[in-house]
Design an enzyme around this catalytic site. Structure first.
Site, short mmCIF file in Angstrom:
data_model
loop_
_atom_site.label_atom_id
_atom_site.label_comp_id
_atom_site.label_asym_id
_atom_site.label_seq_id
_atom_site.Cartn_x
_atom_site.Cartn_y
_atom_site.Cartn_z
N GLY A 32 0.82 -1.21 0.00
CA GLY A 32 0.00 0.00 0.00
C GLY A 32 0.85 1.26 0.00
CB THR A 33 4.05 2.07 1.73
OG1 THR A 33 3.51 1.83 3.03
CG2 THR A 33 5.06 3.20 1.77
CG ASN A 58 -4.43 4.31 9.32
OD1 ASN A 58 -4.81 5.25 8.62
ND2 ASN A 58 -3.34 4.36 10.04
CD GLN A 65 -6.38 -0.28 7.57
OE1 GLN A 65 -7.13 -1.24 7.79
NE2 GLN A 65 -5.11 -0.30 7.95
CB SER A 85 -2.29 -2.98 1.37
OG SER A 85 -1.31 -3.76 2.02
CB ALA A 86 -1.85 -8.44 -0.33
CG HIS A 87 -0.21 -6.41 5.07
ND1 HIS A 87 -0.07 -6.08 6.40
CD2 HIS A 87 0.08 -5.31 4.37
CE1 HIS A 87 0.32 -4.81 6.48
NE2 HIS A 87 0.42 -4.32 5.26
CB THR A 101 11.50 -10.13 -11.14
OG1 THR A 101 12.58 -9.99 -12.05
CG2 THR A 101 10.91 -11.53 -11.25
CB CYS A 137 4.19 3.06 17.73
SG CYS A 137 4.68 2.48 19.32
N1 PLP Z 1 -2.66 3.20 3.85
C1 PLP Z 1 -3.31 2.91 4.98
C2 PLP Z 1 -4.60 3.60 5.29
C3 PLP Z 1 -2.76 1.98 5.88
O1 PLP Z 1 -3.41 1.70 7.00
C4 PLP Z 1 -1.53 1.36 5.55
C5 PLP Z 1 -0.89 0.41 6.49
O2 PLP Z 1 -1.11 0.43 7.67
C6 PLP Z 1 -0.91 1.70 4.34
C7 PLP Z 1 -1.51 2.62 3.52
C8 PLP Z 1 0.39 1.07 3.93
O3 PLP Z 1 0.18 -0.22 3.43
P1 PLP Z 1 1.39 -1.30 3.44
O4 PLP Z 1 1.54 -1.76 4.84
O5 PLP Z 1 0.90 -2.37 2.51
O6 PLP Z 1 2.58 -0.60 2.91
#
Ligand code: PLP
Length: 375
Positions: A71-72, A140, A168, A188-190, A226, A313
């Site tokens: 996601g980042t 989040n 989220q 984001s997958a996780h 890749t 944190c």
């Molecule tokens: N955007 C939001 C709202 C999130 O809560 C997070 C992760 O906590 C991210 C982006 C970043 O995603 P990733 O952990 O996959 O880099």
């Protein structure tokens, strides 16, 4: 020793069994998706099947999905790569959006946690060129769901582009990129039961974006390198599972409401942030009056309950949350906020355990402060 109760699913959620199986299968295959031989084609198939599943989760066209390293990276790609002038980013965005472009202008939110639409309108009216607005689907920390349709309407009136961080929201509430109307959507997958380190940016058909990673033609030349075939395959499987599970959100919201009612029963002064706004079914940002989040986190951890600080944190030190600050909550109060986030594998007894532990931490701290007052 009781089993751990995991209530930190907005940080990362439990891997879905089908995602684990898909990762395992992909890792067992030796093949680069760019190779033309049989194994390369098998790896390519896994990626394209996953692209279909991720697209289906958010009603997108698979051709519009660009896989990223999370996601980042998706947020950075949108904020840095969108072909537009100035960036306008809501004050409650995740740091990966807030810090992607140092010169971005912040858009304020109201005390409810909802974006201030008239402030956005005024800012865009004063903007000179075509700009990019970035507003998340759901926060989040508080779970507050933003009115993206209204944001898009205002942006369109000023010919601005819109990025929506749906990291989220995706998989927790129904998301339809066409209905949302945003030009760029991050996932984001996780956060949906897939592996960490893989995500996607959905780019509306016909729009271009400047790649931020160069050196290869992968992902339609928008993300060189890749492909993480196993991660992407796990993402696809998680997207299918999350979509099939969307119906569970009512049960999850019931558990959340039960949790809030249980805590309120113990202390009427416990505050839930963003409570007046529409919120994700799984998220509660909650204060324990007079008890710092650091103390709460340690006590919950000792009792086998995983939650996180509502505040940021960084380097082991809990700092006041920029989200709560933007909502007008003072620094001291926000340091007593924790975030509880439920997930697909939580059961009602997890919430009961949380409330029980919350009550015992609160009772101990109240007894301590009473003794201090007497002393
Ligand atoms: N955007 C939001 C709202 C999130 O809560 C997070 C992760 O906590 C991210 C982006 C970043 O995603 P990733 O952990 O996959 O880099």
């Amino acid at each position: 020793m009781t089993d751990t109760v995991y209530l930190d699913h907005n940080a990362t959620t439990t891997l879905r069994p089908s995602a684990l199986a898909a990762v395992d299968e992909a890792l067992s295959l030796t093949g680069n998706a760019s190779s033309v031989h049989r194994n390369g084609r098998l790896a390519r198939r896994m990626i394209e099947d996953a692209r279909d599943s991720v697209a289906a989760l958010v009603g997108a066209d698979a051709n519009d999905v660009i896989f990223t390293g999370g996601g980042t990276e998706a947020n950075n790609l949108a904020l840095k790569g969108a072909i537009a002038g100035r960036r306008y980013v809501s004050a409650i965005e995740h740091p990966s959006s807030l810090q992607a472009v140092a010169t971005a202008t912040l858009v304020p939110v109201a005390t409810s946690g909802l974006i201030d639409l008239s402030a956005l309108d005024n800012l865009l009216a004063a903007a000179e060129d075509k700009v990019l607005v970035s507003v998340m689907l759901a926060n989040n920390e508080t779970g507050v769901i933003q009115p993206i349709g209204d944001v898009v309407e205002i942006a369109r009136a000023h010919e601005a582009l819109v990025h929506c961080d749906a990291v989220q929201g995706g998989g927790k509430i129904p998301v339809d990129v066409a209905a949302l109307g945003a030009d760029f959507v991050s996932l984001s997958a996780h956060k949906i039961g897939g592996p960490q380190g893989v995500g996607a940016l959905v780019v509306k058909a016909g729009l271009d974006i400047d790649a931020q990673l160069l050196g290869g033609g992968q992902e339609r030349r928008k993300r060189a390198g890749t492909e993480n075939v196993a991660g992407i395959a796990g993402f696809g499987a998680a997207a299918l599972a999350a979509q099939a599970d969307l119906d569970r959100s009512r049960q999850i919201a019931q558990m959340r409401d039960h949790l809030i009612a249980g805590v309120r029963n113990l202390s009427s002064s416990a505050r839930v942030y963003g409570e007046t706004a529409p919120r994700l079914p799984n998220t509660v940002c909650l204060s324990m009056p007079g008890v710092s989040a650091e103390i709460q986190l340690m006590a919950f951890d000792l009792a086998g309950v995983c939650v996180s600080a509502g505040s940021a944190c960084s380097s082991g030190k809990v700092e006041p949350s920029h989200v709560l600050a933007a909502m007008g909550i003072d620094g001291e109060e926000s340091l007593s906020a924790i975030r509880i986030s439920l997930g697909w594998d939580n059961v009602p007894s997890d919430v009961e355990r949380f409330v029980e532990v919350w009550g015992s931490i609160y009772a101990k701290s109240s007894a301590r402060s009473n003794r201090a007052m007497v002393g």
